[in-house]
Design a protein around this motif. Structure first.
Motif, PDB file in Angstrom:
ATOM      1  N   ILE A 153      48.427 -26.339 -35.655  1.00 32.53           N
ATOM      2  CA  ILE A 153      49.255 -26.014 -36.822  1.00 32.53           C
ATOM      3  C   ILE A 153      48.349 -25.303 -37.806  1.00 32.53           C
ATOM      4  O   ILE A 153      47.206 -25.732 -38.027  1.00 32.53           O
ATOM      5  N   VAL A 154      48.824 -24.210 -38.354  1.00 30.15           N
ATOM      6  CA  VAL A 154      48.072 -23.482 -39.364  1.00 30.15           C
ATOM      7  C   VAL A 154      48.902 -23.451 -40.630  1.00 30.15           C
ATOM      8  O   VAL A 154      50.061 -23.038 -40.610  1.00 30.15           O
ATOM      9  N   VAL A 155      48.326 -23.936 -41.736  1.00 31.81           N
ATOM     10  CA  VAL A 155      48.981 -23.782 -43.033  1.00 31.81           C
ATOM     11  C   VAL A 155      48.181 -22.753 -43.803  1.00 31.81           C
ATOM     12  O   VAL A 155      46.971 -22.915 -43.997  1.00 31.81           O
ATOM     13  N   GLU A 156      48.850 -21.682 -44.218  1.00 27.36           N
ATOM     14  CA  GLU A 156      48.118 -20.579 -44.839  1.00 27.36           C
ATOM     15  C   GLU A 156      47.850 -20.865 -46.306  1.00 27.36           C
ATOM     16  O   GLU A 156      48.642 -21.525 -46.991  1.00 27.36           O
ATOM     17  N   ALA A 157      46.749 -20.295 -46.793  1.00 29.20           N
ATOM     18  CA  ALA A 157      46.385 -20.464 -48.195  1.00 29.20           C
ATOM     19  C   ALA A 157      47.357 -19.719 -49.107  1.00 29.20           C
ATOM     20  O   ALA A 157      47.435 -20.000 -50.299  1.00 29.20           O
ATOM     21  N   ASP A 158      48.099 -18.781 -48.542  1.00 31.84           N
ATOM     22  CA  ASP A 158      49.080 -18.024 -49.328  1.00 31.84           C
ATOM     23  C   ASP A 158      50.302 -18.850 -49.702  1.00 31.84           C
ATOM     24  O   ASP A 158      51.120 -18.428 -50.507  1.00 31.84           O
ATOM     25  N   ASP A 159      50.464 -19.975 -49.066  1.00 28.55           N
ATOM     26  CA  ASP A 159      51.665 -20.770 -49.297  1.00 28.55           C
ATOM     27  C   ASP A 159      51.746 -21.183 -50.769  1.00 28.55           C
ATOM     28  O   ASP A 159      50.761 -21.628 -51.342  1.00 28.55           O
ATOM     29  N   PRO A 160      52.922 -21.025 -51.366  1.00 21.61           N
ATOM     30  CA  PRO A 160      53.029 -21.355 -52.802  1.00 21.61           C
ATOM     31  C   PRO A 160      52.661 -22.811 -53.087  1.00 21.61           C
ATOM     32  O   PRO A 160      52.197 -23.132 -54.180  1.00 21.61           O
ATOM     33  N   GLN A 161      52.853 -23.663 -52.098  1.00 20.86           N
ATOM     34  CA  GLN A 161      52.595 -25.084 -52.321  1.00 20.86           C
ATOM     35  C   GLN A 161      51.153 -25.465 -51.991  1.00 20.86           C
ATOM     36  O   GLN A 161      50.778 -26.624 -52.086  1.00 20.86           O
ATOM     37  N   PHE A 162      50.367 -24.467 -51.588  1.00 20.85           N
ATOM     38  CA  PHE A 162      49.036 -24.767 -51.072  1.00 20.85           C
ATOM     39  C   PHE A 162      48.093 -25.235 -52.171  1.00 20.85           C
ATOM     40  O   PHE A 162      47.974 -24.609 -53.212  1.00 20.85           O
ATOM     41  N   ASP A 163      47.450 -26.340 -51.913  1.00 16.41           N
ATOM     42  CA  ASP A 163      46.404 -26.828 -52.791  1.00 16.41           C
ATOM     43  C   ASP A 163      45.317 -27.370 -51.899  1.00 16.41           C
ATOM     44  O   ASP A 163      45.569 -28.208 -51.038  1.00 16.41           O
ATOM     45  N   ARG A 164      44.124 -26.819 -52.085  1.00 16.17           N
ATOM     46  CA  ARG A 164      43.073 -27.090 -51.120  1.00 16.17           C
ATOM     47  C   ARG A 164      42.927 -28.569 -50.780  1.00 16.17           C
ATOM     48  O   ARG A 164      42.928 -28.963 -49.611  1.00 16.17           O
ATOM     49  N   GLU A 165      42.830 -29.400 -51.787  1.00 21.19           N
ATOM     50  CA  GLU A 165      42.570 -30.810 -51.495  1.00 21.19           C
ATOM     51  C   GLU A 165      43.815 -31.552 -51.010  1.00 21.19           C
ATOM     52  O   GLU A 165      43.766 -32.280 -50.022  1.00 21.19           O
ATOM     53  N   LYS A 166      44.909 -31.305 -51.713  1.00 21.15           N
ATOM     54  CA  LYS A 166      46.133 -32.027 -51.335  1.00 21.15           C
ATOM     55  C   LYS A 166      46.560 -31.672 -49.924  1.00 21.15           C
ATOM     56  O   LYS A 166      46.934 -32.534 -49.130  1.00 21.15           O
ATOM     57  N   THR A 167      46.503 -30.373 -49.637  1.00 24.41           N
ATOM     58  CA  THR A 167      46.931 -29.939 -48.317  1.00 24.41           C
ATOM     59  C   THR A 167      46.026 -30.520 -47.244  1.00 24.41           C
ATOM     60  O   THR A 167      46.476 -30.968 -46.196  1.00 24.41           O
ATOM     61  N   GLN A 168      44.730 -30.531 -47.546  1.00 22.40           N
ATOM     62  CA  GLN A 168      43.793 -31.069 -46.559  1.00 22.40           C
ATOM     63  C   GLN A 168      44.077 -32.552 -46.294  1.00 22.40           C
ATOM     64  O   GLN A 168      44.080 -32.986 -45.145  1.00 22.40           O
ATOM     65  N   THR A 169      44.329 -33.280 -47.356  1.00 21.26           N
ATOM     66  CA  THR A 169      44.631 -34.703 -47.177  1.00 21.26           C
ATOM     67  C   THR A 169      45.912 -34.877 -46.365  1.00 21.26           C
ATOM     68  O   THR A 169      45.989 -35.699 -45.456  1.00 21.26           O
ATOM     69  N   PHE A 170      46.902 -34.040 -46.717  1.00 16.93           N
ATOM     70  CA  PHE A 170      48.178 -34.121 -45.998  1.00 16.93           C
ATOM     71  C   PHE A 170      47.985 -33.815 -44.511  1.00 16.93           C
ATOM     72  O   PHE A 170      48.471 -34.542 -43.637  1.00 16.93           O
ATOM     73  N   LEU A 171      47.216 -32.785 -44.233  1.00  9.53           N
ATOM     74  CA  LEU A 171      47.022 -32.400 -42.832  1.00  9.53           C
ATOM     75  C   LEU A 171      46.206 -33.437 -42.072  1.00  9.53           C
ATOM     76  O   LEU A 171      46.438 -33.696 -40.897  1.00  9.53           O
ATOM     77  N   ASN A 172      45.241 -34.044 -42.767  1.00  6.45           N
ATOM     78  CA  ASN A 172      44.451 -35.093 -42.127  1.00  6.45           C
ATOM     79  C   ASN A 172      45.328 -36.244 -41.671  1.00  6.45           C
ATOM     80  O   ASN A 172      45.055 -36.875 -40.651  1.00  6.45           O
ATOM     81  N   ALA A 173      46.387 -36.470 -42.431  1.00  2.00           N
ATOM     82  CA  ALA A 173      47.250 -37.608 -42.122  1.00  2.00           C
ATOM     83  C   ALA A 173      48.213 -37.326 -40.968  1.00  2.00           C
ATOM     84  O   ALA A 173      48.941 -38.213 -40.540  1.00  2.00           O
ATOM     85  N   LEU A 174      48.220 -36.093 -40.478  1.00  2.00           N
ATOM     86  CA  LEU A 174      49.186 -35.753 -39.424  1.00  2.00           C
ATOM     87  C   LEU A 174      48.813 -36.326 -38.060  1.00  2.00           C
ATOM     88  O   LEU A 174      49.627 -36.342 -37.156  1.00  2.00           O
ATOM     89  N   GLY A 175      47.577 -36.740 -37.918  1.00  2.00           N
ATOM     90  CA  GLY A 175      47.181 -37.329 -36.646  1.00  2.00           C
ATOM     91  C   GLY A 175      46.586 -36.332 -35.674  1.00  2.00           C
ATOM     92  O   GLY A 175      46.485 -36.608 -34.483  1.00  2.00           O
ATOM     93  N   GLY A 176      46.208 -35.164 -36.168  1.00  2.00           N
ATOM     94  CA  GLY A 176      45.579 -34.176 -35.296  1.00  2.00           C
ATOM     95  C   GLY A 176      44.121 -34.519 -35.059  1.00  2.00           C
ATOM     96  O   GLY A 176      43.570 -35.443 -35.667  1.00  2.00           O
TER      97      GLY A 176
END
Lengths: 185, 489
Positions: A153-176
């Motif tokens: 899964i790739v979440v782009e930095a261009d995403d309006p909701q993108f926030d470096r730390e929050k997104t990273q935490t969210f992605l870490n929780a996905l179980g990848g």
């Protein structure tokens, strides 16, 4: 946000999460979709069924292009045969009518299929933005397995909701397996 | 894994409680990719490849020499005469177009019918289609006499006010075969892009990186791309399906619209299509049986795949046999003395040898596929497939030559025999076919990896949960199954 961070974000293409199975990818995709991200994508070596729903992808408009091209082929073939053999230079062949639909059907059929098929292929390339020989993901070593046996899964930095730390935490929780930053090159 | 010690793994059982696996040997995505890619990635092809290439490329050169000789001298170097003004050129053309049909049938019709076993063989068969159509295109091209003006067949506004005659089946052929060639190539390439991307990502040398990189067009397995890719692939399959049936129907119109006894027959379109699929599958078997052995692909192209193809050969062979019978019946029942004579002449006239070769190869030989032993033993099916190939060439020969050589007036009867130029040109077309095929085996993925992965259990949502129950591999679960994804709480 401090100034350094925003400079860094400009060089960041996005975050890449790796999964080992098709099902975990699908589950994670539903979560990313529900979290409200829009500029993100899933990568896999094979088309997976149910991913359109899991990612919230709407049906493509590609079939309409094919329909238009097919109708153009159909009309064009009738026009071509009428113009050449009945109007511009009438051919009298064994007393057959100058223009008769049955004798023109094979060409009509072939040109309809030909133009539709060309439209289908051109539409994939146009809508998918291919060919695109360079992409930030290609420089990422892990991503080389996306066409063999790994799911991403790739979440782009261009995403309006993108926030470096929050997104990273969210992605870490996905179980990848791992969350990696991909740089723009 | 050493392919020489691999055993044939039997997945040809028909137990409804236990679906046969399509890929045997416990492969997963990584081992499948390794096995298919290793054929392309090995630094040197096996010695046999070089020998085969040397033979086939020499034959190709012979063909080009023969074409050059023909063009410089004229069609008199062929065995054509009056009344047999259509000889081997049209026989070879119909033969090669027919060979192509199995590829499109596997890739399009079986795709629409959700026949999952097609995935292991479709790339291979589609390649065969394209190369066969290349060979087919040559013959009418060089047969028109003044080859340097073949572009007159195209409807373009020229200063001579000359338009092609759109009511002629020969022009329909031009459109049908060229559409078929273009659509087949696009279908093949679109399906191959993901596999080319796999090869690109695994490439070690710079040349390979550039070659596969350019060919893969930057494919990266994005799901937004897969979504459109799958949609377009389905549409292409839906377009190619009537195309398969139409191409050989149009080819049969070349004969069926004539008034010649033995040609003027409404059964020709379905009969030609069945014959085309029959010969095409025989050619797939002829090619794939040795290929899967030499390249160690027995786990991916399994006995079940071969058995299924044999069943299609049995079916289409029976249709062809039925068509032969019904032609005789109509010749008698129609009461037309010329028609009756044409058919008696086919079976007992000067070309009886060709007729009975055709019957033995096409009608009798494939009947052995009623026995499972023949359907599941590769060398036996290879022999039958070669018989079918020979028989189907003779079928076209019988139709073209016997009808032309004895038409209405005994004063205009004749006998046709080929010259050495005819024979070498035909042999050379096999050279071209095999040369292209050998390059395909060496440089492109011969198994559609991405598609085979979709029918492996690992692609399934239920993998690990209900594995081995039913045939859900790669499917959306049934309605009674719990939702694992996309369920908003």
């Amino acid at each position: 946000m401090n100034r350094e961070m925003s400079v860094e974000e400009k060089t960041l293409y996005g975050f890449l999460v790796e999964f080992e199975s098709a099902e975990s990818l699908r589950e994670a995709c539903a979560k990313v979709r529900d979290a409200g991200y829009t500029k993100w994508d899933a990568h896999s070596p094979l088309p997976l069924h149910g991913m359109d729903e899991a990612m919230g992808i709407r049906p493509t408009i590609l079939p309409y292009f094919v329909l238009i091209a097919g109708l153009a082929g159909l009309g064009g073939a009738i026009l071509l045969q009428w113009w050449t053999n009945a109007h511009d230079y009438p051919f009298m062949i064994s007393g057959k009518p100058f223009f008769s639909l049955p004798a023109n059907i094979p060409i009509v059929f072939e040109l309809t299929v030909l133009l539709s098929a060309i439209a289908a292929v051109v539409s994939i390339f146009a809508l998918n933005g291919l060919p695109q020989w360079n992409h930030p993901l290609f420089s990422h070593e892990r991503f080389q397995r996306a066409t063999t046996d790994r799911f991403f899964i790739v979440v782009e930095a261009d995403d309006p909701q993108f926030d470096r730390e929050k997104t990273q935490t969210f992605l870490n929780a996905l179980g990848g397996a791992a969350v990696d930053a991909v740089e723009v090159r | 894994m050493n392919s020489t010690v691999m055993q044939e793994i039997d997945n040809t059982y028909n137990d409804p409680a236990r679906r046969a696996e399509l890929v045997v040997g416990g492969n997963d995505f990584a081992t499948l990719t390794d096995k298919v890619c290793s054929l392309v990635e090995r630094p040197q092809p096996p010695r046999e490849w070089y020998i085969a290439l040397a033979v086939s490329s020499s034959l190709t050169l012979v063909m080009f020499a023969m074409i050059g000789y023909l063009i410089l001298t004229g069609v008199g170097v062929w065995g054509l005469n009056i009344p047999v003004a259509w000889g081997w050129a049209i026989v070879n053309f119909v033969f090669w177009v027919g060979i192509g049909h199995a590829g499109t049938l596997i890739s399009a019709i079986l795709f629409l019918f959700r026949q999952k076993w097609r995935t292991s063989i479709n790339r291979f068969a589609e390649a065969m289609t394209i190369f066969a159509v290349c060979c087919a295109g040559i013959f009418p091209g060089i047969h028109v006499g003044r080859v340097w003006v073949t572009y007159w067949l195209a409807p373009y506004p020229n200063q001579m006010q000359m338009w092609p005659n759109f009511r002629s089946p020969l022009l329909w052929d031009v459109f049908a075969v060229s559409t078929y060639a273009i659509v087949s190539v696009m279908f093949w390439y679109v399906g191959m892009i993901p596999d080319l991307a796999t090869l690109r990502d695994r490439a070690k040398t710079k040349t390979r990186k550039i070659f596969y990189g350019l060919a893969a067009l930057g494919w990266r397995g994005s799901h937004r791309h897969w979504h459109r890719h799958e949609c377009a692939y389905l549409i292409l399959a839906a377009l190619a399906t009537p195309l398969v049936l139409s191409v050989h129907s149009v080819v049969s119109f070349d004969f069926a619209v004539a008034q010649l006894p033995g040609w003027h027959s409404t059964i020709f379109p379905p009969y030609f299509v069945a014959g085309a699929i029959f010969s095409g599958f025989a050619m797939v078997i002829t090619l794939i049986v040795p290929a899967r052995k030499f390249f160690g692909l027995k786990e991916i192209v399994t006995l079940r795949h071969l058995e299924n193809m044999c069943k299609i050969i049995l079916l289409t062979g029976s249709i062809v046999g039925y068509s032969y019978a019904i032609e005789f019946f109509i010749a008698w029942y129609g009461g037309n003395p010329n028609e009756t004579f044409a058919f008696i002449n086919r079976a007992f006239g000067p070309y009886a040898w060709a007729y009975w070769t055709m019957i033995s190869c096409n009608v009798i030989a494939p009947q052995v596929f009623w026995f499972k032993k023949f359907r599941t033993t590769p060398w036996m099916m290879l022999i039958v497939a070669i018989f079918v190939n020979i028989g189907m060439w003779f079928e076209r020969f019988v139709i073209v030559v016997t009808s032309l050589s004895r038409d209405y007036l005994p004063s205009s009867w004749g006998y046709y025999s080929p010259t050495w130029v005819d024979i070498l040109t035909f042999a050379g077309s096999f050279g071209l076919f095999f040369t292209l095929f050998l390059f395909f085996l060496r440089f492109l993925p011969m198994i559609a990896m991405a598609e085979v992965k979709t029918v492996m259990p690992q692609a399934s949502l239920l993998y690990g949960k209900h594995r081995g129950v039913g045939d859900y591999h790669g499917d959306i679960p049934h309605a009674h199954e719990p939702k694992y994804w996309g369920e908003k709480t």
